[in-house]
Every structure is written in structure tokens, then in C-alpha cells.
Design a protein around this motif. Structure first.
Motif, mmCIF file in Angstrom:
data_model
loop_
_atom_site.group_PDB
_atom_site.id
_atom_site.type_symbol
_atom_site.label_atom_id
_atom_site.label_comp_id
_atom_site.label_asym_id
_atom_site.label_seq_id
_atom_site.Cartn_x
_atom_site.Cartn_y
_atom_site.Cartn_z
ATOM 1 N N ILE A 58 0.692 -1.049 0.340
ATOM 2 C CA ILE A 58 0.114 -0.010 0.001
ATOM 3 C C ILE A 58 0.982 1.141 -0.095
ATOM 4 O O ILE A 58 0.457 2.170 -0.751
ATOM 5 C CB ILE A 58 -1.062 -0.255 0.949
ATOM 6 N N LEU A 59 1.791 1.055 0.540
ATOM 7 C CA LEU A 59 2.935 2.451 1.011
ATOM 8 C C LEU A 59 3.342 2.534 -0.670
ATOM 9 O O LEU A 59 3.196 3.737 -0.697
ATOM 10 C CB LEU A 59 3.538 1.944 1.676
ATOM 11 N N LYS A 61 2.795 1.842 -4.044
ATOM 12 C CA LYS A 61 1.310 2.386 -4.504
ATOM 13 C C LYS A 61 1.406 3.616 -4.446
ATOM 14 O O LYS A 61 0.435 4.691 -6.011
ATOM 15 C CB LYS A 61 0.422 1.240 -4.298
ATOM 16 N N ASN A 62 1.234 4.084 -3.014
ATOM 17 C CA ASN A 62 0.565 5.299 -3.015
ATOM 18 C C ASN A 62 2.006 6.878 -3.096
ATOM 19 O O ASN A 62 1.785 7.427 -3.301
ATOM 20 C CB ASN A 62 0.039 5.268 -1.134
ATOM 21 N N SER A 63 3.197 6.511 -2.752
ATOM 22 C CA SER A 63 3.962 6.602 -3.125
ATOM 23 C C SER A 63 4.608 6.322 -4.327
ATOM 24 O O SER A 63 4.343 8.421 -4.739
ATOM 25 C CB SER A 63 5.107 6.576 -2.275
ATOM 26 N N LYS A 64 3.797 5.920 -5.227
ATOM 27 C CA LYS A 64 3.572 6.044 -6.990
ATOM 28 C C LYS A 64 2.980 7.150 -6.775
ATOM 29 O O LYS A 64 2.766 8.168 -8.124
ATOM 30 C CB LYS A 64 3.513 4.815 -7.367
ATOM 31 N N ARG A 65 1.781 6.994 -6.706
ATOM 32 C CA ARG A 65 0.398 7.910 -6.849
ATOM 33 C C ARG A 65 0.985 9.207 -6.485
ATOM 34 O O ARG A 65 0.571 10.400 -7.145
ATOM 35 C CB ARG A 65 -0.582 7.855 -5.722
ATOM 36 N N ASN A 66 1.560 9.655 -5.216
ATOM 37 C CA ASN A 66 1.379 10.459 -5.133
ATOM 38 C C ASN A 66 2.833 11.246 -5.802
ATOM 39 O O ASN A 66 2.950 12.371 -6.204
ATOM 40 C CB ASN A 66 2.157 10.708 -3.211
#
Length: 569
Positions: A58-59, A61-66
Motif C-alpha cells: 500500500i505504501l 502504491k501510494n508513493s507512486k501515486r503521490n
């Protein structure tokens, strides 16, 4: 980003393991079942590993999106910054007035062009659309506002209009206003950005060209425009012809375009004029000539023609313009005039010859008749009838002799094309004139008032000048009123290098309503006086005109007569 996610996952796993171990030890102290403890610890370890891996996923994936959002925002900010920089550069570089209208807030901002074009300082400029519309010319304001608000409701994004906008000095300039509209997701206009361009000079040039076009098309004179280049010994081809040329030549407009001016010349066209025209074209010089051209029906007509070179901004020959006026009737009148002048000249010679014959060849017979009549006076004639006949014959002979003498005077004046002029003192001239009439002046005793004013000298012929005023004075003496003493006023002045003399008396006058056109005619008499021959004023006018002057008259019956005489100094 992966390193950071691994670090967080590792921290989470270690923290969870630490908590699990602590929990396990506490449970062991109070729980005597070792198998239960071992199973529970293994289960916790498995849960911690699974949740740690899930948390790591999750971290990441969120990092990529951010990261993607960050890069997108950064790119957008960079583009916006670049766009603003370009806007600032364009705003500085252009001379146009740029405006930005936030429609919902009705807030407008203007760049420095509002000062450069219209002269407004920033503190003079309003920030709402009202100030904008208030400064549009009243004749354009309603039309422009209707078109603009109608545009805001349409789906198109680009708008433009022309109108007059008031300057700070209350004058108006013609402007071209272009705008681009921005709309929200619902299609509602939220912002509009535009640029106002000063087109006053273009409008003036456009109006000037329209005026020139009107002059070209409506002119009665023929106007043609030709190319700059031409073939050897030919005129350039026509590229434009106004309706007057088509009407004058008889050709349709389509038949004229592409034809050289030589096309309208013919067998009788003057070769010298044609050569003159071709030389001027070759040397790129203005040309003015008169030449005969031919219409479509091959009838001949004459034109007065000008051929003028036209240069472009680089001072290169771009076209020739020709203006032609039909002078066919004028040429006909000139020929008729030449014929008439020749006839009048010949008639004048014949009349002059007849006058010489009459005045000179009749003098000898008249002298003989006068001598014979004088001899007869020495004889006593007793026959009363014969004596009466001889008296009548003598009277007729004397009248004929006077007529011949008068005619000789007229011929002398009319034939005096060159007279000797000299600079004379005006006072001396009048003194000599009055001395010649000394006896008449003594007898009549008129009141003579002579004012010389600022005139002292005159360049004229002495004998003619004195003769003119002897005749005028003699007329005043002869036609004085019996009811009052004779008064003669003479005023002399120098007006713009012209000697002007006013000669006025209070005699019996002339009825000008009846005799105005006959006053200066030969043998014209206006009073029943026995010694009036009607020659004096004719001689006066003839002598004055021979001297290059003029005479006019004002007169009323029983009030007197005034003459105005002008002489060149």
C-alpha cells in the motif's frame, strides 16, 4: 520511494514483533499451557509478516501515486510560470492594449498599453466593464455591447469587433478588439482575455482609398493605370480603366484590360506625339500631350493626355497612371476660332484700308470743294434759290470735312500700337491742360477742386493724357446746368501702383438706364445740343485703353456725372 516504504515496513514489523514477544512472555507467566503459547506466537508472527507485506504494498502504491501527482503539479506550475512569463514578455513587447476580464466578478485589468495608445494613467482606468463601455463612442457602444454579450452566450471561443474608443484627451481612435473566452465545465463564460489594436491610420487610409476609388469611378475624365514594364516602342498594358474611359473609347471594360495605349492610336495619330510619349516612358518621366485616338467604331477623337509614373516604397517604378480629357469639341472650336480670326484679321485690314482711303483720298476733293465755295463767296448771287442751294452745299461740305477729320483722329488712335511713354509730374500735366482751356475757364468761371493725394508721377503719353482731360473738361463746360454754378471735383490717388482719377461735375447728367451701353460709342449723342457730335467720350475711352487703362461712369439726370479713370504707373 521503495526505500522509504521498506523502512516504514521494517519499523512496523520490528515494533509488532517486539509487542508480540512482550505479549507472549506475559502470557507465559500466567499461562501454564506451553503448546497453546507456541501456537499463538506463531500465529502472531504470521499475521505480522502478512500485514507488513500488505502495508509495504500500500505504501509503495501510494508513493507512486503521490509522485505522479507531484510531477503533474510541478509540470503544470512550470507551464503556468512559463505561460505567465510569455504573457509578460508579449505584454511588454506589443503596443496593443491587453485586457483581462473576470466575468463573474466583473473585474478588468489592463496592461501598460492603455497608457501608450490612449494616454490613460493607471489611476484613471476603471476596473469594471462599465468604464470600458462608457468610453466607447456613443454611436458604437450599443452595437458593440449587443454583439459582445450575444457572443458570450454562444459556443465559439474567439471574438473580434471594431469600434471607436475615447482617449484621455477626449479624442477617439478606431480600434480592432480581439478576445478569447474561457468557460467552466458547464459552458458558462468565466473569463475573457483580449487585445485592443489601434487601427486609426488604417481606417484613415481605408477611407482615403475609398474616396480615391470614388474619384476614379465617378470622374468624368478618363483614367487608366498601366503596368510598369512595356515592350520596345510600345506603351505598357492597361490594368485598370474607369467607366469614363470605356464610355469615351466605346470599348467594354473587359476589352480594354491588357491592351497598350497604342491600341487606341491610328493612321492619323501624330507620330511626333507618339515618339514623345515613348521617350518619356523609356526615361520614366512625366508626359503631357494632345493626340487623336480612335474609338471602337474607328471614329476619331482628340484627348489631352498626361502619363505619370508611380513609384512604390522602394522607389521602384510600379505603375503608370494616365488622365485623359476629351477635347474634340475644343479642337473643333479652336479650328473655327482660327478661321474666324483669319477672317476678322482680313476684314480689319480691309476696313482699315477703306478708312485710309476715306480719310486721305477724299481730302483732296474736299479741299477743292471748300476752295471753290470760298471763291463763290466773292461773287454776288442775286438768285435766291441758287444762293440757298449753295449755302446748303457749303454746310454739307463742312460737315463732311469735319467727319473726315474725326475719322482721321480715330484711325490715328486705333493705329497707335506703340506710343512713347515718359515719367511726368501729374501737377504739371493738369497745369498744362488748364492753360489750354484758359479762355473757356475765364468765361464760365467754374469752381475747380483738384486733390492730388499721394500721387505725384505717372508713366504715360503726355499728349494723350492731356487730350483725355481736355475732352472731359470741355464736356463739363458744354453740358453744365443753367440752374447752378458749375463745380468740378478731381481726386487723384495711387492705389496699389495704379493711378486712379475721379472726375466729377454737377452738370445735367446722362440717363444711364437708357444710354448705358451707348455712352462711349462713336457719334452717340444724349442731348439736343447743336454743337454736340458724340465723339468726345469715344475718343477718351479709345485713348485710355490705348494707354492700357480703363474708364467707368456714374451719372444721374440733373445731378451730375462722375468718371473713374485708371492708369498704369
Amino acid at each position: 520511494m521503495k526505500n522509504k516504504a521498506n523502512q516504514i515496513t521494517l519499523t512496523y514489523t520490528l515494533s509488532a514483533l517486539f509487542i508480540a514477544i512482550i505479549s507472549c512472555k506475559l502470557a507465559k507467566r500466567y499461562d501454564t499451557l506451553i503448546d497453546s503459547y507456541t501456537f499463538s506466537f506463531a500465529k502472531d508472527i504470521l499475521f505480522i509478516i502478512i500485514t507488513g507485506l500488505l502495508f509495504r504494498y500500500i505504501l509503495i502504491k501510494n508513493s507512486k501515486r503521490n509522485a505522479e501527482i507531484y510531477n503533474h503539479l510541478k509540470s503544470t506550475n512550470d507551464k503556468l510560470k512559463e505561460s505567465n512569463e510569455k504573457y509578460d514578455i508579449v505584454a511588454k513587447a506589443t503596443s496593443d492594449t491587453i485586457w483581462d476580464w473576470k466575468i463573474p466578478e466583473d473585474h478588468i485589468t489592463w496592461n501598460k498599453g492603455i497608457k501608450g495608445i490612449f494616454g490613460y494613467n493607471i489611476d484613471q482606468v476603471g476596473n469594471t466593464s462599465k468604464w470600458w463601455f462608457d468610453n466607447i463612442h456613443p454611436e458604437d457602444s450599443i452595437k458593440m455591447s449587443i454583439k459582445l454579450y450575444s457572443f458570450l452566450e454562444q459556443k465559439t471561443e474567439k471574438w473580434q469587433d471594431q469600434y471607436r474608443f475615447k482617449c484621455a484627451d477626449n479624442t477617439y481612435k478606431h480600434v480592432l478588439d480581439r478576445g478569447f473566452i474561457l468557460k467552466d465545465d458547464n459552458g458558462k463564460a468565466i473569463r475573457m482575455i483580449g487585445a485592443i489594436q489601434d487601427i486609426t491610420k488604417q481606417k484613415e487610409e481605408e477611407n482615403r482609398l475609398k474616396l480615391l476609388e470614388t474619384v476614379f469611378t465617378e470622374a468624368k475624365d478618363s483614367i487608366i493605370i498601366t503596368q510598369a514594364e512595356s515592350l520596345d516602342n510600345q506603351t505598357p498594358d492597361i490594368v485598370f480603366a474607369n467607366p469614363a474611359f470605356a464610355k469615351m473609347s466605346g470599348y467594354e471594360h473587359s476589352e480594354i484590360i491588357g491592351k497598350p495605349l497604342d491600341f487606341f492610336m491610328g493612321k492619323n495619330s501624330d507620330l511626333r506625339e507618339i515618339e514623345k510619349l515613348t521617350n518619356c516612358i523609356k526615361n520614366q518621366q512625366e508626359c503631357f500631350l494632345e493626340i487623336n485616338l480612335y474609338k471602337k467604331d474607328q471614329s476619331e477623337y482628340w484627348v489631352r493626355l498626361s502619363f505619370i509614373p508611380v513609384y512604390d516604397l522602394e522607389y521602384e517604378l510600379s505603375h503608370w497612371i494616365s488622365i485623359q480629357r476629351d477635347i474634340t469639341e475644343e479642337r473643333k472650336l479652336e479650328k473655327e476660332k482660327e478661321i474666324l480670326i483669319r477672317e476678322l484679321t482680313q476684314n480689319n485690314k480691309d476696313l482699315k484700308q477703306f478708312s485710309y482711303i476715306t480719310s486721305h483720298n477724299l481730302r483732296a476733293p474736299l479741299s477743292n470743294l471748300t476752295g471753290l465755295l470760298n471763291l463763290i463767296e466773292d461773287y454776288t448771287i442775286k438768285d435766291e434759290n441758287l444762293n440757298e442751294i449753295l449755302e446748303g452745299f457749303k454746310l454739307s461740305t463742312n460737315l463732311l470735312n469735319e467727319t473726315i477729320n474725326d475719322l482721321a483722329k480715330v484711325i490715328t488712335i486705333k493705329d497707335s500700337t506703340t506710343l512713347q511713354h515718359e515719367e511726368l509730374q501729374i501737377k504739371e500735366l493738369f497745369k498744362n491742360t488748364l492753360s489750354q482751356l484758359h479762355i473757356q475757364i475765364e468765361n464760365i468761371k467754374p469752381q475747380l477742386n483738384i486733390k492730388y493725394g499721394n500721387a505725384e508721377k505717372i508713366h504715360t503719353n503726355k499728349s494723350y493724357f492731356e487730350s483725355i482731360f481736355i475732352n472731359l473738361l470741355t464736356n463739363s463746360f458744354k453740358y453744365r446746368s443753367k440752374e447752378r454754378d458749375l463745380i468740378i471735383d478731381i481726386r487723384i490717388s495711387n492705389e496699389n501702383n495704379t493711378i486712379v482719377i475721379y472726375f466729377k461735375d454737377n452738370g445735367i447728367g446722362i440717363d444711364l438706364e437708357r444710354h448705358k451701353d451707348k455712352v462711349f460709342g462713336l457719334y452717340q449723342r444724349f442731348h439736343n445740343y447743336p454743337d454736340s457730335k458724340g465723339l468726345g467720350l469715344f475718343l477718351v475711352k479709345s485713348q485710355i485703353e490705348t494707354l492700357g487703362g480703363s474708364i467707368s461712369i456714374k451719372s444721374e439726370v440733373e445731378k451730375g456725372t462722375e468718371y473713374k479713370l485708371t492708369f498704369k504707373t
